[in-house]
Write an enzyme that holds these catalytic residues in place. Structure first.
Site, mmCIF file in Angstrom:
data_model
loop_
_atom_site.group_PDB
_atom_site.id
_atom_site.type_symbol
_atom_site.label_atom_id
_atom_site.label_comp_id
_atom_site.label_asym_id
_atom_site.label_seq_id
_atom_site.Cartn_x
_atom_site.Cartn_y
_atom_site.Cartn_z
ATOM 1 N N HIS A 207 0.704 -0.462 -0.421
ATOM 2 C CA HIS A 207 -0.219 -0.591 0.284
ATOM 3 C C HIS A 207 0.786 1.171 0.085
ATOM 4 C CE1 HIS A 207 -3.209 -2.852 0.657
ATOM 5 N NE2 HIS A 207 -4.033 -1.587 0.913
ATOM 6 N N HIS A 224 -7.893 1.017 -7.316
ATOM 7 C CA HIS A 224 -7.537 0.495 -5.914
ATOM 8 C C HIS A 224 -6.447 -0.582 -6.027
ATOM 9 C CE1 HIS A 224 -6.099 0.640 -1.710
ATOM 10 N NE2 HIS A 224 -6.422 -0.244 -1.285
#
Ligand code: NAD
Length: 326
Positions: A207, A224
């Site tokens: 991330h 995402h």
């Protein structure tokens, strides 16, 4: 309720709500990340109050991570908290965002900057909603499933690959054991560290890179889970450059099905590294990464030497430049 879910599934949802409640009202939220805004948050709260909601009346949040984060936040602050139930309708929200109680919205200064930790009373997962989910959105959710394999359970790599090789459709019940495993992994981690002071940060594998990629693209053109997949490749290379010996093909084999390419707009890797330095999880000049000692053995590392970060990014660009679907 998300507008696209309403478009495809209003009958099924009406039937479900009619069995659960004597009466109900619903509000439709426009699809897309821009709905995670203060104006939509206040719109929901006004709607709840105008309809006379009491502290005992539950909200059922129906949609993907956008609606889940937004309406979960509204539930946590309306009347200082009303109960809510999540009914996730994207693969990503089933395995990730609906579990764990993180809610929030975006501000002009950045993503998810205000929010709360607020747990749903229940999460109802029904795979039949996935029949209408665009293929790219589904692949983005697979990115998060692969993350659980990397940080916690190597068997998941083979289990997912097996179903992909058999072209099993997204709403096929054979995905249930895999989704259950992911939810269990996340629930176990959150139970031990709800407020992310320790092991919950392992869920951020990939991330640090992903958030910088999303920011560099102004949150458009990449989903995402796609950014997370690229971020996991980079984090695996970075782990190897820091002393591990992981086989990158464990991840790369999935790209035959995910078809995720390095965004051609991103060429300035120094700028990307600068963006990583602003990540809210850093505590000093170093950049905090979740890396892997081995598969399923995550570790948190603060890295000051950005040369190896750049090298990991270059390797990721090379790996994903001309990948194409089957
Ligand atoms: N709270 C958390 O822990 C957490 C974790 C990960 C991601 N997130 C957040 O989740 C969001 C992304 O969630 P997402 O990937 O679910 O995206 P999303 O909610 O934007 O949904 C993706 C798209 O699919 C459509 N859609 C949803 N369900 C559908 C269905 N069944 N059929 C057809 N179309 C459908 C939506 O309208 C939208 O266009 C981001 O805002 C991210 O920050 C939160």
């Amino acid at each position: 309720m998300d507008e696209n879910v309403h478009k495809h599934h209003s009958k099924r949802i009406d039937q479900l709500l009619a069995t659960l409640f004597k009466s109900y009202e619903f509000i439709i939220i426009a699809e897309g990340e821009q709905s995670k805004s203060t104006s939509q948050l206040l719109r929901i709260i006004d709607f709840l109050l105008e309809n006379g909601i009491k502290r005992v009346n539950p909200i059922v949040v129906i949609g993907g991570g956008v609606v889940g984060d937004l309406a979960g936040f509204a539930a946590s602050i309306a009347l200082r908290g009303v109960p809510f139930i999540q009914l996730p309708t994207t693969l990503l929200s089933m395995v990730d965002s609906s579990v764990g109680g993180k809610t929030g919205i975006n501000l002009t200064t950045g993503k998810n900057l205000i929010g709360s930790f607020y747990q749903p009373e229940a999460v109802i997962i029904d795979l039949s909603y996935l029949a209408s989910l665009p293929k790219r959105e589904w692949a983005s959710g697979l990115g998060e499933i692969i993350k659980y394999a990397a940080i916690s359970d190597q068997n998941l790599f083979d289990e997912v690959l097996d179903l992909l090789e058999k072209s099993v459709s997204p709403d096929d019940l054979r995905w249930i054991p895999i989704i259950n495993k992911c939810v269990q992994i996340k629930a176990d981690i959150v139970q031990e560290d709800e407020l992310e002071s320790g092991i919950r940060s392992f869920l951020n594998f990939g991330h640090t890179f992903a958030h910088a990629i999303e920011r560099a693209l102004n949150y458009s053109g990449i989903l995402h889970g796609e950014a997370v997949f690229l971020g996991m490749i980079a984090a695996t290379h970075l782990s190897n450059l820091s002393g591990s010996s992981l086989d990158i093909n464990r991840l790369m084999t999935f790209n035959k099905y995910l078809n995720i390419k390095w965004p051609h707009e991103i060429v300035d890797l120094d700028h990307l590294i600068q963006l990583m330095k602003f990540d809210k999880k850093n505590t000093d000049d170093a950049i905090t990464f979740i890396l892997l000692d081995q598969w399923a053995k995550p570790i948190k590392k603060n890295i000051l030497n950005t040369d190896i970060v750049k090298q990991a990014l270059l390797m990721t660009m090379t790996d994903t430049k001309d990948e194409c679907l089957q």
